[in-house]
Design a protein around this motif. Structure first.
Motif, PDB file in Angstrom:
ATOM      1  N   TRP A  89       1.048  -1.092   0.264  1.00  0.00           N
ATOM      2  CA  TRP A  89       0.552   0.063   0.363  1.00  0.00           C
ATOM      3  C   TRP A  89       0.886   1.143   0.144  1.00  0.00           C
ATOM      4  O   TRP A  89       0.671   2.645  -0.549  1.00  0.00           O
ATOM      5  CB  TRP A  89      -0.884   0.172   1.134  1.00  0.00           C
ATOM      6  CG  TRP A  89      -2.004  -1.017   1.356  1.00  0.00           C
ATOM      7  CD1 TRP A  89      -1.934  -2.401   2.483  1.00  0.00           C
ATOM      8  CD2 TRP A  89      -2.927  -1.217   0.122  1.00  0.00           C
ATOM      9  NE1 TRP A  89      -3.163  -2.208   1.702  1.00  0.00           N
ATOM     10  CE2 TRP A  89      -3.588  -2.253   0.800  1.00  0.00           C
ATOM     11  CE3 TRP A  89      -3.396   0.349  -0.923  1.00  0.00           C
ATOM     12  CZ2 TRP A  89      -4.728  -2.598  -0.537  1.00  0.00           C
ATOM     13  CZ3 TRP A  89      -4.717  -0.663  -1.199  1.00  0.00           C
ATOM     14  CH2 TRP A  89      -5.012  -1.869  -1.933  1.00  0.00           C
ATOM     15  N   LYS A  90       1.751   1.354   0.343  1.00  0.00           N
ATOM     16  CA  LYS A  90       2.842   2.493   0.938  1.00  0.00           C
ATOM     17  C   LYS A  90       3.677   2.807   0.010  1.00  0.00           C
ATOM     18  O   LYS A  90       3.792   3.818  -0.944  1.00  0.00           O
ATOM     19  CB  LYS A  90       3.651   2.363   2.098  1.00  0.00           C
ATOM     20  CG  LYS A  90       2.447   2.518   3.266  1.00  0.00           C
ATOM     21  CD  LYS A  90       3.958   2.547   4.543  1.00  0.00           C
ATOM     22  CE  LYS A  90       3.139   2.874   5.835  1.00  0.00           C
ATOM     23  NZ  LYS A  90       2.018   3.572   6.083  1.00  0.00           N
TER      24      LYS A  90
ATOM     25  N   GLN B  29       1.219   4.622  -2.542  1.00  0.00           N
ATOM     26  CA  GLN B  29       1.008   5.588  -2.104  1.00  0.00           C
ATOM     27  C   GLN B  29       1.705   6.705  -2.954  1.00  0.00           C
ATOM     28  O   GLN B  29       2.321   7.548  -3.272  1.00  0.00           O
ATOM     29  CB  GLN B  29       0.371   5.811  -0.413  1.00  0.00           C
ATOM     30  CG  GLN B  29       0.221   7.387  -0.233  1.00  0.00           C
ATOM     31  CD  GLN B  29       0.424   7.258   0.981  1.00  0.00           C
ATOM     32  OE1 GLN B  29       0.069   6.539   2.393  1.00  0.00           O
ATOM     33  NE2 GLN B  29       0.756   9.109   1.593  1.00  0.00           N
TER      34      GLN B  29
ATOM     35  N   ASP C 254       2.568  10.354  -4.338  1.00  0.00           N
ATOM     36  CA  ASP C 254       2.883  10.973  -4.666  1.00  0.00           C
ATOM     37  C   ASP C 254       3.770  11.958  -5.165  1.00  0.00           C
ATOM     38  O   ASP C 254       4.282  13.140  -5.820  1.00  0.00           O
ATOM     39  CB  ASP C 254       3.357  10.923  -2.617  1.00  0.00           C
ATOM     40  CG  ASP C 254       2.766  11.362  -1.758  1.00  0.00           C
ATOM     41  OD1 ASP C 254       1.697  10.819  -1.961  1.00  0.00           O
ATOM     42  OD2 ASP C 254       3.876  10.538  -0.904  1.00  0.00           O
TER      43      ASP C 254
ATOM     44  N   GLY D 163      -1.165  11.367   2.623  1.00  0.00           N
ATOM     45  CA  GLY D 163      -2.549  10.770   2.018  1.00  0.00           C
ATOM     46  C   GLY D 163      -2.949  11.189   0.726  1.00  0.00           C
ATOM     47  O   GLY D 163      -3.387  11.369  -0.700  1.00  0.00           O
TER      48      GLY D 163
ATOM     49  N   GLY E  57      -1.276  12.175  -2.352  1.00  0.00           N
ATOM     50  CA  GLY E  57      -1.588  11.378  -3.103  1.00  0.00           C
ATOM     51  C   GLY E  57      -2.368  10.789  -4.091  1.00  0.00           C
ATOM     52  O   GLY E  57      -2.526  10.854  -5.354  1.00  0.00           O
TER      53      GLY E  57
ATOM     54  N   SER F  17      -3.587   5.942  -1.655  1.00  0.00           N
ATOM     55  CA  SER F  17      -3.573   6.632  -1.203  1.00  0.00           C
ATOM     56  C   SER F  17      -4.998   6.526  -0.252  1.00  0.00           C
ATOM     57  O   SER F  17      -4.710   7.442   1.374  1.00  0.00           O
ATOM     58  CB  SER F  17      -3.974   7.438  -2.106  1.00  0.00           C
ATOM     59  OG  SER F  17      -2.371   8.294  -2.621  1.00  0.00           O
TER      60      SER F  17
ATOM     61  N   GLU G 137      -4.411   4.995   2.178  1.00  0.00           N
ATOM     62  CA  GLU G 137      -3.795   5.385   3.967  1.00  0.00           C
ATOM     63  C   GLU G 137      -4.564   6.180   5.238  1.00  0.00           C
ATOM     64  O   GLU G 137      -4.750   6.991   5.271  1.00  0.00           O
ATOM     65  CB  GLU G 137      -2.317   6.834   3.522  1.00  0.00           C
ATOM     66  CG  GLU G 137      -1.263   7.596   4.144  1.00  0.00           C
ATOM     67  CD  GLU G 137      -0.587   6.214   5.252  1.00  0.00           C
ATOM     68  OE1 GLU G 137      -0.664   7.181   5.694  1.00  0.00           O
ATOM     69  OE2 GLU G 137      -0.649   5.503   5.385  1.00  0.00           O
TER      70      GLU G 137
END
Length: 484
Positions: free
Chosen positions: A240-241, A244, A248, A411, A414, A467, A470
């Motif tokens: 997930w990150k 994201q 970003d 978040g 992103g 995003s 998050e």
């Protein structure tokens, strides 16, 4: 004393003289509008203002999620795609008949038509709204960071120094309400130049502090693949990150809109419409785009990579307000003040096209309304239009309220980047080019352009998913009135 409303620099009515002569005069361009005076310098300033923005603050964190291999590769890929599609948009400023297209939607209407015009408007102006909300969040965080920096310096780095973002969002909104009453986009050139200087200042300070941290012998743990599953994050968090982080980076390159609007998307047409006719607008805009994107990429690669080297896999989401640095506190204060000043100008760069669109639509719908169409002069120069005063004030207040509800830096940035990058920076420029150049279906050029478009769509979708996840996580753990 009232007088009939005269449209702003993007929508000035054609004059009788220009219509009769069918050509430019000393005071008017070939389309009958007031002579444009924009140059590559002013265009580049607008571009740099919108491109080198708050997105640079999250790049060290983004590189940390992706690692030394994928991180710089994604940065360079977004850079290339953004510049390439910006050149396509620059050539679409004038229609095949040589007529000017004054907005991004005009370009789509001229070359594509149909429902795609409404789709473009939804994406374009939705993006502008999102960016102004994001800038409200980021500016308030930077203002809070100044107070927190002084608090840490006074009470020690272990003190929580919790400070609410809300009062600073209100201060930022109050400033924007005043600046929003400036009716013409071209009158904001000075603000964009100041904002561009500020963006260079805080980016350079962040870069210098990162270099100092690396040179100081801090051995931050970095890896080829970024954060390590089982050590830094769980398996699902890694996925997930990473998604994201792509969002970003996409937000950091939200430039196409300033080229028709800086993000080769909205701004180019609107920004390009302020350029002089000679030399040709598309040539000037391509040069300005090259300057803007090249300058941006250099700063982004340096800030992202050096920031990752300085902080490693524990890089903060915002390397100036996340307090990866505590000292020298005065320099950090100055950098955050520069961020706030920059975003004050950048907010207007993105808000003015939206203001112009709404006001033009209302004038056309209610041409007899004195509330909408009448200007009142003050001291022979300044003009007040009550509709402009009310509508722009309400808009600024609404963006501030949404920012208060969702004050989440990474978040939100992103999500904006993911939602706007594909339609505005990729899909429409490519479709416009295919239609304008009359590229045969299933030809080699048609195929690779379509492949690029679909690949960017997939990237945008996964970035949006990361995003949203998050944001959902941030909302659950959010405690009002506490700084983020």
């Amino acid at each position: 004393m009232g007088k009939e409303f005269q449209k702003n620099s993007m929508y000035l009515e054609q004059t009788t003289e220009a219509l009769e002569n069918g050509q430019a005069s000393k005071s008017y361009d070939d389309d009958g509008r007031v002579k444009r005076t924009g140059t590559m310098l002013t265009a580049s300033a607008h571009i740099i203002t919108a491109v080198i923005g708050s997105g640079v603050l999250s790049l060290a964190w983004a590189i940390a999620q992706l690692g030394w291999v994928a991180g710089p590769a994604v940065l360079m890929a977004f850079s290339f795609i953004t510049y390439f599609t910006s050149t396509l948009l620059a050539d679409s400023y004038r229609s095949l008949q040589g007529n000017r297209n004054y907005t991004y939607m005009d370009v789509v209407r001229s070359h594509l038509g149909g429902f795609k015009v409404q789709l473009c408007g939804l994406a374009q102006y939705g993006n502008l709204v999102g960016v102004t909300i994001g800038y409200t969040i980021t500016a308030s965080i930077s203002m809070v960071a100044v107070k927190r920096s002084n608090c840490f310096h006074k009470h020690g780095h272990e003190d929580k120094c919790l400070i609410s973002n809300y009062p600073f969002m209100i201060i930022f909104a109050a400033i924007q309400i005043i600046l929003s009453q400036i009716p013409n986009f071209h009158k904001l050139s000075w603000l964009s130049i100041v904002a561009a200087i500020m963006s260079f200042a805080y980016s350079s300070i962040g870069l210098a502090l990162s270099i100092a941290k690396v040179a100081g012998g801090g051995h931050a743990r970095t890896t080829l693949t970024g954060t390590t599953v089982g050590v830094d994050v769980s398996g699902s968090d890694k996925v997930w990150k990473s998604f994201q982080a792509i969002g970003d980076i996409a937000f950091a390159y939200a430039y196409s809109t300033v080229l028709i609007e800086i993000q080769a998307n909205i701004w180019l047409i609107n920004l390009q419409d302020t350029l002089k006719s000679e030399p040709a607008e598309n040539k000037v805009m391509k040069k300005a785009s090259f300057v803007g994107v090249s300058t941006t990429t250099i700063f982004y690669v340096l800030c992202g990579c050096v920031g990752y080297a300085a902080f490693g896999n524990n890089a903060p989401g915002n390397f100036l307000t996340g307090f990866g640095f505590f000292e020298p506190f005065w320099l950090i204060d100055f950098a955050n003040i520069c961020i706030a000043i920059h975003l004050i100008g950048a907010y207007q760069v993105f808000a003015q096209p939206l203001f112009g669109f709404v006001e033009k639509s209302c004038r056309e719908r209610w041409p007899q309304s004195k509330f909408i169409n009448t200007e009142y002069t003050i001291y022979g120069h300044s003009c007040i239009n009550f509709f402009r005063l009310v509508w722009r004030t309400v808009y600024v207040i609404l963006t501030a309220l949404v920012a208060m509800i969702f004050p989440f830096f990474n978040g939100f940035l992103g999500l904006i980047g993911a939602a706007s990058f594909y339609p505005l920076t990729v899909y429409f420029p490519i479709e416009i080019y295919i239609a304008q150049a009359k590229i045969p279906k299933y030809s080699f050029t048609w195929m690779w352009l379509k492949i690029l478009s679909w690949a960017c769509l997939i990237v945008s979708l996964v970035a949006a998913a990361g995003s949203v996840q998050e944001l959902a996580h941030d909302v659950k753990k959010y405690k009002p009135f506490k700084t983020q």
